[in-house]
Design an enzyme around this catalytic site. Structure first.
Site, PDB file in Angstrom:
ATOM      1  N   CYS A  72      45.305  26.477   8.180  1.00 58.94           N
ATOM      2  CA  CYS A  72      46.336  25.708   8.873  1.00 58.94           C
ATOM      3  C   CYS A  72      46.683  24.464   8.046  1.00 58.94           C
ATOM      4  O   CYS A  72      45.803  23.680   7.699  1.00 58.94           O
ATOM      5  CB  CYS A  72      45.818  25.288  10.241  1.00 58.94           C
ATOM      6  N   CYS A  78      45.143  17.363  12.779  1.00 60.84           N
ATOM      7  CA  CYS A  78      44.919  17.845  14.142  1.00 60.84           C
ATOM      8  C   CYS A  78      43.529  17.473  14.627  1.00 60.84           C
ATOM      9  O   CYS A  78      42.570  17.463  13.863  1.00 60.84           O
ATOM     10  CB  CYS A  78      45.088  19.356  14.173  1.00 60.84           C
ATOM     11  N   GLN A 287      35.502  31.557  29.565  1.00 64.13           N
ATOM     12  CA  GLN A 287      35.165  31.305  28.162  1.00 64.13           C
ATOM     13  C   GLN A 287      36.384  31.544  27.279  1.00 64.13           C
ATOM     14  O   GLN A 287      37.113  32.511  27.501  1.00 64.13           O
ATOM     15  CB  GLN A 287      34.038  32.238  27.726  1.00 64.13           C
ATOM     16  N   TYR A 316      25.209  27.803  37.809  1.00 59.60           N
ATOM     17  CA  TYR A 316      26.421  27.339  37.108  1.00 59.60           C
ATOM     18  C   TYR A 316      27.233  28.587  36.706  1.00 59.60           C
ATOM     19  O   TYR A 316      27.529  28.788  35.530  1.00 59.60           O
ATOM     20  CB  TYR A 316      26.083  26.532  35.851  1.00 59.60           C
ATOM     21  N   GLU A 337      27.742  28.079  42.151  1.00 56.73           N
ATOM     22  CA  GLU A 337      28.819  27.387  41.442  1.00 56.73           C
ATOM     23  C   GLU A 337      29.390  26.290  42.334  1.00 56.73           C
ATOM     24  O   GLU A 337      29.540  26.473  43.539  1.00 56.73           O
ATOM     25  CB  GLU A 337      29.895  28.419  41.053  1.00 56.73           C
ATOM     26  N   CYS A 420      25.945  24.742  25.868  1.00 50.94           N
ATOM     27  CA  CYS A 420      26.995  24.396  24.910  1.00 50.94           C
ATOM     28  C   CYS A 420      26.683  23.065  24.229  1.00 50.94           C
ATOM     29  O   CYS A 420      27.499  22.530  23.499  1.00 50.94           O
ATOM     30  CB  CYS A 420      28.357  24.347  25.601  1.00 50.94           C
TER      31      CYS A 420
END
Ligand code: SAH
Length: 555
Positions: A72, A78, A287, A316, A337, A420
């Site tokens: 890119c 960016c 996701q 979760y 959740e 994550c």
């Protein structure tokens, strides 16, 4: 070093934001877009006592890990990709190292255990055009033309670019269609500072397996004038399934409004992961990298070692993605959740897949699980509740400590932790290891190529009592038995030292945390005696600690 000085330096390390780090006689330079192995000329932008932020001005000798030409042309300006100029294989080893280092340093896990547990990172064959979701901000350029694109790093100014290399090709066509429509019917773009204008964002979702497309315009108003014309034009794009708009009239950074209104088609698209179908509405979490998600869930599934006899909790759980995957091989799955709409989606997804052995609860995992256990005990003459496997997939801040305690008390045989953020993962692993679990397998999965983010799956197994004692001893020797917060403090100290050369005390960290409104343990704040005076954290150290807190996303 002073501001505007130009320095020539070899890049020896990679910072957590993907920046290159070089050193001149111990003085560290953090240089965005410099790749490990490069020799670069950099201009000092902000100089501190022991380190500086510098801007890349010239690559003297390119690193062997530098790509010839980034895919890119906007890669540097960016805010989306941080390491696109680094060759993909090197990106993967950077992420693997990051996970390993956090496990050792924050988790206090002995190196030999980490080395034994770690399996090779799961990379992508083609690490571009992987995102199934894009949210393009819409604005007006200096000449009054409508533009859509992305935010420049750390800012809210829009750089026009409808061709993101991480997104799917059809994004460009959809954006062109929206922009032309807006120009033709003189429909205004949102102006953030003045909080006026109509169209704020265009959300696009694409089902990789079903090829269904969703477009949702986020607007600062009650409706879209001539919306039917836009709907008609967009519906001509092959695969178009859902055209909606979301009303967001707030002065806020949050992109989506709370309400979704239908313009054309239906309000959701369907996608498939493995052999499970999922309905996805504009507001649900899903996701973003479907190719890798399938591999991620595959690893979680393998680690869960299900035989069909197990009771499994998926905490979760979002729209029930992992739960439904697991349900096929388990006796019973319970999902928890916090977002009500996601729970509704989860139940619907169970239904459309004909999966009956799964039940979803709405609420905080740290509340729902202990309450379930309590109720079970009451109904079963005091017998303790037991689950075989617990899967957790928390947001970046990791698991609530009370939840981890409940998992331990329940005596789950295995815990599969999907994370994550390797830093909070490591913190939580430290707790679980201190309570009789051991890390058996760890595997990073690259859900976000070209960025610094990494997903990790970890399998912990409950040790037998005698093994447990051994671990406790090891923890003692390492002086790691004190509460999890100590690890966080150590980590902050290390970070500050590494980045600024300054040594900071726990007291100073506590003071800054308190200033930032993070709840603090009382014993750090209380002076030892009534009249003893506490030293105050000097400004320089405060700034350094704040930076560390930001780095760990605690503020
Ligand atoms: N496992 C899912 C979602 C993971 S994202 C998937 O793979 O798609 C993390 C989810 O945790 C989000 O859906 C978020 O809404 C939810 N969440 C955040 N805090 C929570 C809490 N305290 N209890 C239960 N769920 C929570």
């Amino acid at each position: 070093m002073r501001k505007n000085d130009i320095a020539t330096v070899r890049i020896e390390d990679i910072g957590s934001n993907g920046e290159g780090i070089g050193k001149i006689e111990g003085y560290a330079l953090f240089i965005k877009d410099a790749v490990i192995g490069d020799v670069v000329e950099a201009k000092i932008m902000k100089a501190k006592k022991n380190y500086a932020y510098a801007k890349l001005v010239n690559i003297v000798t390119p690193s062997e890990f530098r790509v010839k030409k980034p895919v890119c042309p906007m890669a540097r300006s960016c805010g989306g990709c941080q390491i696109q100029e680094m060759e993909y294989g090197r990106q993967l080893s950077f992420k693997e190292d990051k996970v390993r280092e956090k496990l050792i340093r924050i988790g206090g896990i002995p190196e030999e255990i980490v080395s034994k547990a770690m399996e090779p990172i799961v990379g992508m064959e083609n690490p571009f055009a992987y995102r199934n979701k894009a949210q393009f901000p819409v604005g007006t350029d200096r000449d009054g033309r409508i533009v859509a694109g992305f935010y420049a790093g750390r800012t809210h100014s829009i750089i026009p670019n409808t061709r993101c290399a991480l997104g799917v090709e059809v994004n460009e066509r959809i954006l062109r269609c929206v922009i032309d429509f807006m120009e033709e019917f003189r429909i205004s773009a949102y102006h953030e500072e003045e909080h006026r204008g109509l169209v704020r964002h265009v959300l696009i979702r694409y089902g990789f397996r079903t090829r269904e497309i969703m477009v949702c315009l986020v607007i600062n108003g009650n409706g879209i004038p001539h919306g039917e014309v836009l709907a008609e034009r967009l519906s001509g794009i092959e695969g178009m399934t859902s055209i909606t708009y979301s009303v967001n009239r707030e002065r806020t950074n949050v992109i989506m409004g709370n309400e979704i209104r239908l313009l054309w088609g239906q309000t959701y698209i369907t996608d498939v992961i493995g052999d499970v179908k999922y309905q996805i509405s504009p507001l649900s979490f899903y996701q973003v990298n479907p190719v890798q998600t399938e591999k991620l869930y595959g690893v979680a599934m393998e680690y869960a070692q299900l035989t069909g006899e197990e009771t499994v909790w998926d905490l979760y759980c979002g729209i029930g993605t992992i739960s439904l995957f697991l349900a096929k091989k388990a006796k019973q799955v319970y999902g928890v959740e916090i977002v009500p709409q996601a729970v509704l989606d989860a139940r619907m997804n169970a239904k459309i897949n004909g999966i009956g052995n799964v039940e979803f609860f709405e609420g905080k995992a740290e509340k729902v699980l202990p309450e379930f256990g309590k109720k079970y005990e009451e109904e079963h003459e005091g017998r303790k509740y037991y689950a075989d496997v617990v899967v957790v997939d928390p947001p970046r801040k990791g698991c609530d400590e009370g939840l981890l305690r409940t998992i331990v008390e329940m005596g789950a045989k295995r815990v599969v932790y999907v994370s994550c953020d390797p830093a909070t993962l490591s913190r939580d692993l430290k707790y679980l290891r201190g309570e009789g679990y051991e890390v058996e397998r760890v595997r990073a999965v690259d859900q976000f190529p070209q960025t610094v983010h990494v997903e990790t799956v970890c399998l912990l197994s409950k040790l037998h009592a005698d093994q447990h004692i051994e671990v406790e001893l090891q923890m003692d020797e390492l002086d790691l038995t004190a509460a999890e917060s100590k690890a966080t403090y150590e980590e902050i100290k290390d970070y500050v030292l590494e980045h600024t050369g300054l040594k900071v005390s726990s007291l100073y960290i506590a003071q800054v945390k308190e200033k930032c409104g993070i709840i603090e343990r009382a014993n750090y704040n209380l002076p030892k005696s009534e009249n003893s005076r506490q030293p105050k954290c000097p400004l320089e150290k405060e700034m350094a600690i704040r930076e560390a807190l930001e780095h760990f996303r605690m503020i």
